[in-house]
Design a protein around this motif. Structure first.
Motif, PDB file in Angstrom:
ATOM      1  N   MET A 182      30.056 -12.252  44.014  1.00  0.00           N
ATOM      2  CA  MET A 182      30.484 -11.173  43.615  1.00  0.00           C
ATOM      3  C   MET A 182      32.579 -11.480  44.268  1.00  0.00           C
ATOM      4  N   LYS A 183      33.073 -10.392  43.837  1.00  0.00           N
ATOM      5  CA  LYS A 183      34.752 -10.402  43.981  1.00  0.00           C
ATOM      6  C   LYS A 183      35.483  -8.702  44.646  1.00  0.00           C
ATOM      7  N   TYR A 184      36.101  -9.179  45.394  1.00  0.00           N
ATOM      8  CA  TYR A 184      36.805  -8.012  45.904  1.00  0.00           C
ATOM      9  C   TYR A 184      37.915  -7.954  45.887  1.00  0.00           C
ATOM     10  N   VAL A 185      38.520  -6.517  45.475  1.00  0.00           N
ATOM     11  CA  VAL A 185      40.352  -6.486  45.881  1.00  0.00           C
ATOM     12  C   VAL A 185      40.502  -5.201  45.895  1.00  0.00           C
ATOM     13  N   MET A 186      41.278  -5.629  46.768  1.00  0.00           N
ATOM     14  CA  MET A 186      41.778  -4.205  48.126  1.00  0.00           C
ATOM     15  C   MET A 186      42.827  -3.550  47.014  1.00  0.00           C
ATOM     16  N   VAL A 187      42.584  -2.308  46.461  1.00  0.00           N
ATOM     17  CA  VAL A 187      43.533  -1.445  45.813  1.00  0.00           C
ATOM     18  C   VAL A 187      44.782  -1.754  46.283  1.00  0.00           C
ATOM     19  N   ALA A 188      45.985  -2.482  45.920  1.00  0.00           N
ATOM     20  CA  ALA A 188      47.269  -2.050  45.956  1.00  0.00           C
ATOM     21  C   ALA A 188      47.891  -0.966  45.901  1.00  0.00           C
ATOM     22  N   ASP A 189      48.794  -1.286  47.050  1.00  0.00           N
ATOM     23  CA  ASP A 189      49.621   0.416  46.617  1.00  0.00           C
ATOM     24  C   ASP A 189      49.454   1.892  46.620  1.00  0.00           C
ATOM     25  N   GLN A 190      48.182   2.303  47.814  1.00  0.00           N
ATOM     26  CA  GLN A 190      46.970   3.122  48.284  1.00  0.00           C
ATOM     27  C   GLN A 190      47.589   3.170  49.122  1.00  0.00           C
ATOM     28  N   THR A 191      47.866   4.831  49.805  1.00  0.00           N
ATOM     29  CA  THR A 191      48.617   5.244  50.772  1.00  0.00           C
ATOM     30  C   THR A 191      47.547   4.970  51.891  1.00  0.00           C
ATOM     31  N   VAL A 192      46.819   4.887  52.864  1.00  0.00           N
ATOM     32  CA  VAL A 192      45.934   5.239  54.221  1.00  0.00           C
ATOM     33  C   VAL A 192      46.485   5.757  54.931  1.00  0.00           C
ATOM     34  N   LYS A 193      45.717   5.606  55.526  1.00  0.00           N
ATOM     35  CA  LYS A 193      45.906   6.729  57.396  1.00  0.00           C
ATOM     36  C   LYS A 193      45.867   5.761  58.162  1.00  0.00           C
ATOM     37  N   ILE A 194      46.720   5.082  59.417  1.00  0.00           N
ATOM     38  CA  ILE A 194      47.103   4.175  60.172  1.00  0.00           C
ATOM     39  C   ILE A 194      46.633   4.916  61.667  1.00  0.00           C
ATOM     40  N   ASP A 195      46.394   4.535  62.666  1.00  0.00           N
ATOM     41  CA  ASP A 195      46.205   4.389  64.317  1.00  0.00           C
ATOM     42  C   ASP A 195      46.706   2.861  64.703  1.00  0.00           C
ATOM     43  N   GLY A 196      47.437   3.071  66.154  1.00  0.00           N
ATOM     44  CA  GLY A 196      47.534   2.026  66.984  1.00  0.00           C
ATOM     45  C   GLY A 196      48.794   1.344  66.918  1.00  0.00           C
ATOM     46  N   GLU A 197      49.058   0.728  67.212  1.00  0.00           N
ATOM     47  CA  GLU A 197      49.977  -0.148  67.772  1.00  0.00           C
ATOM     48  C   GLU A 197      50.569  -1.371  66.210  1.00  0.00           C
ATOM     49  N   ILE A 198      51.797  -1.799  66.103  1.00  0.00           N
ATOM     50  CA  ILE A 198      51.978  -3.065  65.936  1.00  0.00           C
ATOM     51  C   ILE A 198      53.195  -3.444  66.433  1.00  0.00           C
ATOM     52  N   LEU A 213      44.290  -7.910  50.448  1.00  0.00           N
ATOM     53  CA  LEU A 213      42.948  -8.074  50.447  1.00  0.00           C
ATOM     54  C   LEU A 213      42.431  -8.209  49.693  1.00  0.00           C
ATOM     55  N   GLU A 214      41.821 -10.425  49.555  1.00  0.00           N
ATOM     56  CA  GLU A 214      40.903 -10.387  48.489  1.00  0.00           C
ATOM     57  C   GLU A 214      39.956 -11.475  48.821  1.00  0.00           C
ATOM     58  N   HIS A 215      38.662 -10.893  47.855  1.00  0.00           N
ATOM     59  CA  HIS A 215      36.995 -12.229  48.553  1.00  0.00           C
ATOM     60  C   HIS A 215      37.220 -12.196  46.902  1.00  0.00           C
ATOM     61  N   THR A 216      37.900 -13.362  45.975  1.00  0.00           N
ATOM     62  CA  THR A 216      37.474 -13.671  44.714  1.00  0.00           C
ATOM     63  C   THR A 216      37.046 -14.956  44.163  1.00  0.00           C
ATOM     64  N   ASP A 217      37.355 -15.467  45.873  1.00  0.00           N
ATOM     65  CA  ASP A 217      36.183 -16.773  45.462  1.00  0.00           C
ATOM     66  C   ASP A 217      35.741 -17.503  46.569  1.00  0.00           C
ATOM     67  N   GLY A 218      34.510 -16.806  46.915  1.00  0.00           N
ATOM     68  CA  GLY A 218      34.683 -15.175  46.286  1.00  0.00           C
ATOM     69  C   GLY A 218      34.410 -14.054  47.323  1.00  0.00           C
ATOM     70  N   LEU A 219      32.942 -13.316  47.059  1.00  0.00           N
ATOM     71  CA  LEU A 219      32.559 -12.112  48.045  1.00  0.00           C
ATOM     72  C   LEU A 219      31.219 -12.877  48.050  1.00  0.00           C
ATOM     73  N   ASN A 220      31.405 -14.403  49.031  1.00  0.00           N
ATOM     74  CA  ASN A 220      29.627 -14.842  48.370  1.00  0.00           C
ATOM     75  C   ASN A 220      28.265 -14.548  49.154  1.00  0.00           C
ATOM     76  N   TYR A 221      27.867 -14.009  48.910  1.00  0.00           N
ATOM     77  CA  TYR A 221      26.379 -13.550  49.140  1.00  0.00           C
ATOM     78  C   TYR A 221      24.772 -13.959  49.157  1.00  0.00           C
ATOM     79  N   VAL A 222      24.984 -15.266  49.888  1.00  0.00           N
ATOM     80  CA  VAL A 222      23.947 -15.615  50.352  1.00  0.00           C
ATOM     81  C   VAL A 222      22.763 -15.167  50.793  1.00  0.00           C
ATOM     82  N   ASN A 223      21.752 -15.028  49.821  1.00  0.00           N
ATOM     83  CA  ASN A 223      20.896 -14.209  50.317  1.00  0.00           C
ATOM     84  C   ASN A 223      19.039 -14.849  49.473  1.00  0.00           C
ATOM     85  N   VAL A 224      18.182 -14.662  50.372  1.00  0.00           N
ATOM     86  CA  VAL A 224      16.519 -14.505  50.307  1.00  0.00           C
ATOM     87  C   VAL A 224      16.617 -13.354  49.881  1.00  0.00           C
TER      88      VAL A 224
END
Length: 208
Positions: free
Chosen positions: A42-58, A82-93
């Motif tokens: 599978m492939k996962y791509v984070m939605v770019a330029d979205q507004t999120v809430k952030i806590d902590g220190e940089i 952030l992407e898992h495009t090569d890919g989001l490999n779910y190796v399963n039984v």
């Protein structure tokens, strides 16, 4: 992120890993029970330029340095990709049951069967995570990041006892507590989400 269907992407052997795709090999334990192992690419791509809430220190020597307390932050290209495009490999039984249902509609032909199939699966996530955080070097290596589980139901059409076309609906949950974000071993992220697949499969059954 589903790749739009095209014959060039899905049927060209040289491009077979570009779209989402699944591979599976299994064994019939009994006439209607199977165990199999497979990879859901599978492939996962984070939605770019979205507004999120952030806590902590940089504190990394970046324009984003500061203390955050439930502040708004735009996930811009220079902040996080952030992407898992090569890919989001779910190796399963997977364990499945097959039940012939053609007789319910009066179909009894030795060269064509209709089967209902359902099953449960579990496995690990082995993604190639493509991440760039601030101005850090891009991280893009395969890594065991977590685990997942899934349930599936499908309709199987078997021709001449050996070849089949199958349509599946698959729902699952993924938890990845060890996503690598940079090459610093102290850096990382966790992520969890559900997924839903609609699959068309082509395969064969053979006596050993």
């Amino acid at each position: 992120m589903q790749t739009p269907f095209s014959f060039n992407d899905y049927l060209n052997p040289g491009r077979i890993t570009i779209p989402q795709n699944n591979y599976r090999i299994g064994y019939f334990l009994k006439e209607n029970y199977t165990i199999s192992i497979g990879v859901d690419h599978m492939k996962y791509v984070m939605v770019a330029d979205q507004t999120v809430k952030i806590d902590g220190e940089i504190n990394a020597g970046t324009p984003f340095d500061g203390v955050y307390n439930n502040d708004n932050q735009i996930l811009s290209e220079d902040f996080l990709q952030l992407e898992h495009t090569d890919g989001l490999n779910y190796v399963n039984v997977e364990f499945r049951r097959f039940d012939e249902i053609g007789h319910l509609i009066g179909l009894n032909h030795k060269n064509f069967q209709i089967n209902l199939t359902e099953g449960l699966g579990a496995g690990i996530l082995y993604p190639r995570t493509d991440i760039k955080l601030f101005d850090q070097e891009r991280h893009d290596e395969f890594h065991i990041a977590g685990y997942g589980s899934s349930a599936v139901i499908g309709l199987n059409l078997t021709f001449f006892k050996y070849f089949y076309i199958q349509s599946d609906l698959k729902f699952g949950y993924i938890y990845m507590p060890d996503v690598k974000t940079t090459y610093n071993p102290n850096d990382g992220a966790s992520q969890s989400f559900t997924f839903f697949q609609r699959n068309i499969l082509i395969g064969g059954r053979f006596h050993l």
